[in-house]
Structures are given as C-alpha cells and as structure tokens.
Motif scaffolding. Structure first.
Motif, PDB file in Angstrom:
ATOM      1  N   GLU A 150       0.880  -1.178   0.000  1.00  0.00           N
ATOM      2  CA  GLU A 150       0.000   0.000   0.000  1.00  0.00           C
ATOM      3  C   GLU A 150       0.919   1.230   0.000  1.00  0.00           C
ATOM      4  OE1 GLU A 150      -2.668   3.070   0.479  1.00  0.00           O
ATOM      5  OE2 GLU A 150      -0.922   2.786   1.763  1.00  0.00           O
ATOM      6  N   LEU A 151       0.601   2.258  -0.791  1.00  0.00           N
ATOM      7  CA  LEU A 151       1.608   3.302  -0.996  1.00  0.00           C
ATOM      8  C   LEU A 151       1.183   4.719  -0.629  1.00  0.00           C
ATOM      9  CD1 LEU A 151       4.558   3.218  -2.083  1.00  0.00           C
ATOM     10  CD2 LEU A 151       3.669   3.891  -4.312  1.00  0.00           C
ATOM     11  N   THR A 152      -0.076   4.953  -0.287  1.00  0.00           N
ATOM     12  CA  THR A 152      -0.455   6.344  -0.014  1.00  0.00           C
ATOM     13  C   THR A 152      -1.048   6.540   1.382  1.00  0.00           C
ATOM     14  OG1 THR A 152      -2.541   5.947  -1.175  1.00  0.00           O
ATOM     15  CG2 THR A 152      -0.789   7.012  -2.426  1.00  0.00           C
ATOM     16  N   GLY A 153      -0.842   5.550   2.265  1.00  0.00           N
ATOM     17  CA  GLY A 153      -1.367   5.694   3.613  1.00  0.00           C
ATOM     18  C   GLY A 153      -0.317   5.332   4.651  1.00  0.00           C
ATOM     19  N   TYR A 195      -4.946   3.621   9.049  1.00  0.00           N
ATOM     20  CA  TYR A 195      -5.569   3.148   7.817  1.00  0.00           C
ATOM     21  C   TYR A 195      -7.076   3.179   7.993  1.00  0.00           C
ATOM     22  CZ  TYR A 195      -1.705   1.438   4.941  1.00  0.00           C
ATOM     23  OH  TYR A 195      -0.610   1.372   4.119  1.00  0.00           O
ATOM     24  N   THR A 196      -7.787   3.593   6.951  1.00  0.00           N
ATOM     25  CA  THR A 196      -9.232   3.418   6.956  1.00  0.00           C
ATOM     26  C   THR A 196      -9.530   2.044   6.351  1.00  0.00           C
ATOM     27  OG1 THR A 196      -9.505   4.323   4.728  1.00  0.00           O
ATOM     28  CG2 THR A 196      -9.627   5.887   6.574  1.00  0.00           C
ATOM     29  N   GLU A 197     -10.707   1.513   6.666  1.00  0.00           N
ATOM     30  CA  GLU A 197     -10.998   0.194   6.106  1.00  0.00           C
ATOM     31  C   GLU A 197     -11.119   0.245   4.585  1.00  0.00           C
ATOM     32  OE1 GLU A 197     -15.522   0.083   7.834  1.00  0.00           O
ATOM     33  OE2 GLU A 197     -14.837  -1.687   6.756  1.00  0.00           O
ATOM     34  N   SER A 198     -11.551   1.387   4.022  1.00  0.00           N
ATOM     35  CA  SER A 198     -11.647   1.440   2.553  1.00  0.00           C
ATOM     36  C   SER A 198     -10.257   1.438   1.915  1.00  0.00           C
ATOM     37  CB  SER A 198     -12.477   2.640   2.089  1.00  0.00           C
ATOM     38  OG  SER A 198     -12.022   3.818   2.696  1.00  0.00           O
ATOM     39  N   GLU A 199      -9.297   2.059   2.571  1.00  0.00           N
ATOM     40  CA  GLU A 199      -7.923   2.002   2.037  1.00  0.00           C
ATOM     41  C   GLU A 199      -7.403   0.563   2.045  1.00  0.00           C
ATOM     42  OE1 GLU A 199      -5.529   6.055   3.229  1.00  0.00           O
ATOM     43  OE2 GLU A 199      -6.194   4.800   4.875  1.00  0.00           O
ATOM     44  N   ILE A 200      -7.715  -0.154   3.109  1.00  0.00           N
ATOM     45  CA  ILE A 200      -7.245  -1.536   3.209  1.00  0.00           C
ATOM     46  C   ILE A 200      -7.965  -2.409   2.169  1.00  0.00           C
ATOM     47  CG2 ILE A 200      -7.015  -3.547   4.723  1.00  0.00           C
ATOM     48  CD1 ILE A 200      -7.080  -1.529   7.112  1.00  0.00           C
ATOM     49  N   ARG A 201      -9.264  -2.149   2.032  1.00  0.00           N
ATOM     50  CA  ARG A 201     -10.048  -2.972   1.111  1.00  0.00           C
ATOM     51  C   ARG A 201      -9.552  -2.820  -0.326  1.00  0.00           C
ATOM     52  NH1 ARG A 201     -14.977  -1.176   2.483  1.00  0.00           N
ATOM     53  NH2 ARG A 201     -14.979  -2.331   4.438  1.00  0.00           N
ATOM     54  N   ARG A 202      -9.253  -1.572  -0.743  1.00  0.00           N
ATOM     55  CA  ARG A 202      -8.873  -1.403  -2.157  1.00  0.00           C
ATOM     56  C   ARG A 202      -7.503  -2.010  -2.459  1.00  0.00           C
ATOM     57  NH1 ARG A 202      -7.593   5.081  -3.159  1.00  0.00           N
ATOM     58  NH2 ARG A 202      -5.946   5.180  -1.590  1.00  0.00           N
ATOM     59  N   LEU A 239      -0.251  -3.779  17.114  1.00  0.00           N
ATOM     60  CA  LEU A 239      -0.779  -2.533  16.553  1.00  0.00           C
ATOM     61  C   LEU A 239      -2.243  -2.663  16.117  1.00  0.00           C
ATOM     62  CD1 LEU A 239       2.331  -1.685  14.351  1.00  0.00           C
ATOM     63  CD2 LEU A 239       1.756  -0.691  16.578  1.00  0.00           C
ATOM     64  N   GLU A 240      -3.105  -1.815  16.681  1.00  0.00           N
ATOM     65  CA  GLU A 240      -4.538  -1.847  16.365  1.00  0.00           C
ATOM     66  C   GLU A 240      -4.792  -1.664  14.876  1.00  0.00           C
ATOM     67  OE1 GLU A 240      -3.122  -0.263  18.822  1.00  0.00           O
ATOM     68  OE2 GLU A 240      -4.214  -0.681  20.674  1.00  0.00           O
ATOM     69  N   THR A 241      -4.081  -0.691  14.266  1.00  0.00           N
ATOM     70  CA  THR A 241      -4.276  -0.431  12.838  1.00  0.00           C
ATOM     71  C   THR A 241      -4.145  -1.719  12.033  1.00  0.00           C
ATOM     72  OG1 THR A 241      -3.215   1.695  13.217  1.00  0.00           O
ATOM     73  CG2 THR A 241      -3.474   1.044  10.935  1.00  0.00           C
ATOM     74  N   THR A 242      -3.185  -2.541  12.421  1.00  0.00           N
ATOM     75  CA  THR A 242      -2.940  -3.733  11.621  1.00  0.00           C
ATOM     76  C   THR A 242      -3.864  -4.887  12.023  1.00  0.00           C
ATOM     77  OG1 THR A 242      -1.151  -4.739  12.902  1.00  0.00           O
ATOM     78  CG2 THR A 242      -0.543  -2.970  11.395  1.00  0.00           C
ATOM     79  N   GLN A 243      -4.515  -4.764  13.200  1.00  0.00           N
ATOM     80  CA  GLN A 243      -5.610  -5.704  13.501  1.00  0.00           C
ATOM     81  C   GLN A 243      -6.751  -5.447  12.517  1.00  0.00           C
ATOM     82  OE1 GLN A 243      -6.088  -8.300  16.078  1.00  0.00           O
ATOM     83  NE2 GLN A 243      -7.549  -8.707  14.416  1.00  0.00           N
ATOM     84  N   LEU A 244      -7.020  -4.156  12.281  1.00  0.00           N
ATOM     85  CA  LEU A 244      -8.044  -3.794  11.295  1.00  0.00           C
ATOM     86  C   LEU A 244      -7.648  -4.324   9.916  1.00  0.00           C
ATOM     87  CD1 LEU A 244     -10.662  -2.237  10.575  1.00  0.00           C
ATOM     88  CD2 LEU A 244      -9.213  -0.231  10.128  1.00  0.00           C
ATOM     89  N   TRP A 245      -6.362  -4.174   9.613  1.00  0.00           N
ATOM     90  CA  TRP A 245      -5.826  -4.678   8.336  1.00  0.00           C
ATOM     91  C   TRP A 245      -6.177  -6.164   8.187  1.00  0.00           C
ATOM     92  CZ3 TRP A 245      -2.830  -2.361   4.413  1.00  0.00           C
ATOM     93  CH2 TRP A 245      -2.270  -3.246   3.490  1.00  0.00           C
ATOM     94  N   ARG A 246      -5.881  -6.939   9.232  1.00  0.00           N
ATOM     95  CA  ARG A 246      -6.127  -8.388   9.156  1.00  0.00           C
ATOM     96  C   ARG A 246      -7.624  -8.679   9.034  1.00  0.00           C
ATOM     97  NH1 ARG A 246      -3.198 -13.402  12.241  1.00  0.00           N
ATOM     98  NH2 ARG A 246      -1.388 -12.156  11.672  1.00  0.00           N
ATOM     99  N   ASP A 247      -8.426  -7.946   9.812  1.00  0.00           N
ATOM    100  CA  ASP A 247      -9.877  -8.169   9.768  1.00  0.00           C
ATOM    101  C   ASP A 247     -10.435  -7.914   8.368  1.00  0.00           C
ATOM    102  OD1 ASP A 247      -9.699  -8.731  12.433  1.00  0.00           O
ATOM    103  OD2 ASP A 247     -10.537  -6.805  13.127  1.00  0.00           O
TER     104      ASP A 247
END
Ligand code: NAD
Ligand code: IPM
Ligand code: MN
Length: 350
Positions: A129-132, A157-164, A189-197
């Motif tokens: 991922e390159l812009t977040g 990270y927002t979930e839409s950034e992760i999704r795309r 890291l919470e952000t990356t828990q969201l990433w995994r989810d």
C-alpha cells in the motif's frame, strides 16, 4: 501516449538514459517529456515537486522515475527534502498500489545472498500500500515536551484504504499462484488488527485464492529462510518498504527490482525499487536493469502492450545469459560492464 520522464538525482539520470533508449528502440510512438523532481528540483526551484512537474505528470498516461535523494539535501527542512517530492507525486496521483515483483533469473542464482537451492525459481510479488500508513499520518513531528525533544508519527488506515489494496492483491494472486499472504503486526498494533480483519472479510469474494496471515517479524525471517513459500504478499506502506528491499537481495541485487505504482485506472508511476545510490553516482557503473524492467511493467500495466513488455523482459534475460553484469551482480566468469554498456547490450538483444 504521453510519458512523463523524471530522472531525479544520483544514479537516476544514468539509469534513466538507458531506459529511455530502450523505449525509443521499441518505436511505439510514445511522446516523452522530461521534468524535475527531488534534489535537482529543490536546487532549481526551491521545491522537490514543482508545479510544472505536477502538471506534466497529471497530463501524462504514465510517469517513469529514476530515483531521488542524496546527502546534499539530508539537512534541509523536511518539506524541502527530495523524498517529499516522491511522496507528493504518489499521493497526488493516487498511486495506492505498489507492485514489487522479486524474480530470480536463473543466471543470477549465484548472485543471490541465499543458497541457489533455496532461491531457484523464486517468483514473488509484494503488493505494498503506498499512499497511507505512518508515511502520511498526522500528527507528526519533533517537539519540545517536558524539557526534552519528543518525536512522533501516526500510523493509520481506513478500512476502505485496506479494502482497495486488498482487492488489488487478491486479483493479482488470482492471476498467479492463487496464494496470498497478508503481513501485519496485529499482536501489537490496532491499525494492523483492522488490516487483518478487512483482509479476512474480503476472502470469501475470492474463493479461488488461499489467504494466510503472517506477523511482519516472522515474514522477514521466512523471506530469507524459505522465500519460495510465498506467491503474493500484501502489506502496508512501511512494512512493504522494508520487506521489498529484503526480497530484492534474494534476486541478486536491488539493482534488479522494478516497481509499478498504480491508481484505480492503471495510470502508473514506474521506478526501480532502489534509491539514488550516492555511493556510486556519476561513475557510470549503476545497474540500469531495474529501470528497464520498470519500463516493461509500464508497457504491461498502463499501455496494455504485453508483447512489448515480454520483448523487454526477454532482452534482459538474454543479456544475463550472455554474461553481462554490472558491478552489483558481478561474479567471476562473467563480464563486468558499466551502465551504458549494459544498455547497449539490452538494445542489441532487442
Ligand atoms: P539505495 O538503494 O540508494 O542504495 C543502497 C545500496 O544499493 C548502495 O550501496 C547502492 O550503491 C546500491 N544500489 C542501489 N541501486 C543500485 C543500482 N541500480 N546498481 C548498483 N547498485 C545499486 O539506498 P540508500 O543508500 O539507503 O539511499 C540513498 C538515497 O536514495 C537516500 O537519499 C534515499 O532517501 C533515497 N532513496 C530513494 C528512493 C526512490 O527514489 N524511490 C528509494 C530508496 C532510497
Ligand atoms: C522507496 C523509497 C521511498 C519510500 C523513500 C525514498 C520515500 O524507499 O520507494 O522504497 O520509502 O517509499
Ligand atoms: Mn524503499
């Protein structure tokens, strides 16, 4: 078909000259226009990403970039540093998907830092991922706090950034070995828990792709223990930066690793994964193959010219088979050549 050419700093102009010669030799009728970015742009205009460059990049179908940065500019205020120019163009053009393939050409098996049997046949794709991420997160800075200096950055990270970016990675895996490993640090890291989810939530849409997860520290270790276990890896901006440099050495040299940075519509910026290599700049010895292979990625992803991309990649394979080696991949029994001679060899092979 317009290409904005940004040679940049250090070895940038040297490797770019060879990539441009390759493009011209293909006679595909591309219009190329050069502009300033990075340290050279700071020197000439006071900013690393001048307005004129931005206009040209936005008007072009693709951007080809050498590298930016160097010790001369490392003490400038951060917003004037060459690297900010690179981050700005990625952000402005919405280039969220960075594809960094690490492929071991059989001829370079001995140039790899790993044993030939561990790396033979290696072909992995890192989707970064390159812009977040912490690269762009606010707040950031260094301040005086409690009588001492305090440095801080923000990972988000927002979930839409992760999704795309997840979709890009799943689609890429679908076209390759159908295995996707998502790399995070969810144990801390919470952000990356969201990433995994979010990656896990996407998986049912791609039943033909096998999704796995790995913590980034283990991933760094596994990349040098048994790299061929990976097909496609997907990760955030920061981890992807580090893991892709690590993966490059498996292929023999960072001088071999191309990259594509794409937006939603496959408009792209193409650049080698390495930097401006100040230690060898101006000597005519840098390896131009990562930049030439980036041209191949540009032909493939932005212009849909698969046959031309394969021609360029075929020419690179041929010069390696013929024994041409720049200093970074040199080994006894091969011929050591400079940047220009390597370019000549690729042109002859084309
Ligand atoms: P680097 O990738 O420039 O160099 C690391 C090592 O690899 C050096 O020994 C260099 O000589 C060698 N190397 C890199 N590319 C090579 C090539 N094509 N052929 C032969 N050898 C090569 O990384 P660094 O030294 O950490 O950074 C130098 C500067 O480049 C810094 O200012 C950094 O910010 C910048 N940088 C820019 C980019 C980019 O523009 N995309 C990427 C990474 C670093
Ligand atoms: C890269 C570079 C850049 C990054 C720097 C120069 C901003 O290391 O392209 O890998 O960290 O993304
Ligand atoms: Mn990097």
């Amino acid at each position: 078909m317009k290409i904005c050419v940004l040679p940049g700093d250090g070895i940038g102009p040297e490797i770019m000259a060879e990539a441009v010669r390759v493009l011209e030799a293909l006679e595909l009728g591309f219009e190329m226009e050069e502009a300033l970015i990075g340290g050279g742009a700071v020197d000439a205009t006071g900013t690393p990403y001048p307005e004129a460059t931005s206009r040209l990049a936005k008007a072009a179908d693709a951007v080809l970039l050498g590298a930016v940065g160097g010790p001369k500019w490392d003490t400038l205020p951060r917003e004037q540093r060459p690297e900010r120019g690179l981050l700005a163009i990625r952000k402005e053009l919405g280039l969220f998907a960075n594809l960094r393939p690490a492929i071991l050409y059989p001829e370079l098996a001995n140039a790899s830092s790993l044993k030939p049997e561990v790396v033979a046949g290696l072909d992995i794709l890192i989707v970064r991922e390159l812009t977040g991420d912490i690269y762009f997160g606010q707040p950031r800075g260094v301040e005086e706090r409690g009588g001492e200096r305090y440095g801080f950055n923000t990972m988000h990270y927002t979930e839409s950034e992760i999704r795309r970016i997840g979709r890009v990675a799943f689609e890429a895996a679908r076209k390759r070995g159908k295995r996707l490993c998502s790399v995070d640090k969810m144990n801390v890291l919470e952000t990356t828990q969201l990433w995994r989810d979010v990656m896990t939530e996407l998986a049912p849409e791609y039943p033909d792709v096998e999704l796995s997860h790995m913590l980034v520290d283990n991933a760094a270790m596994q990349l040098v223990r048994a790299p061929k276990q990976f097909d496609v890896m997907v990760t955030g901006n920061m981890f992807g930066d580090i893991l892709s440099d690590e993966a490059s050495m498996l292929t023999g040299s960072i001088g071999m690793l191309p990259s594509a940075s794409l937006d939603e519509n496959n408009k792209g910026l193409y650049e080698p994964s390495h930097g401006s290599a100040p230690d060898i700049a101006g000597k005519g010895v840098a390896n131009p193959l990562a930049t030439i292979l980036s041209v191949a990625m540009m032909l493939r992803y932005t212009f849909g010219r698969e046959e031309a991309a394969l021609r360029v990649e075929g020419a690179v394979k041929k010069v390696l088979a013929q024994g041409y080696r720049t200093g970074d991949i040199f080994e006894p029994g091969t011929s050591r050549v400079g940047t220009r001679q390597m370019g000549d060899a690729v042109l002859a092979a084309l």
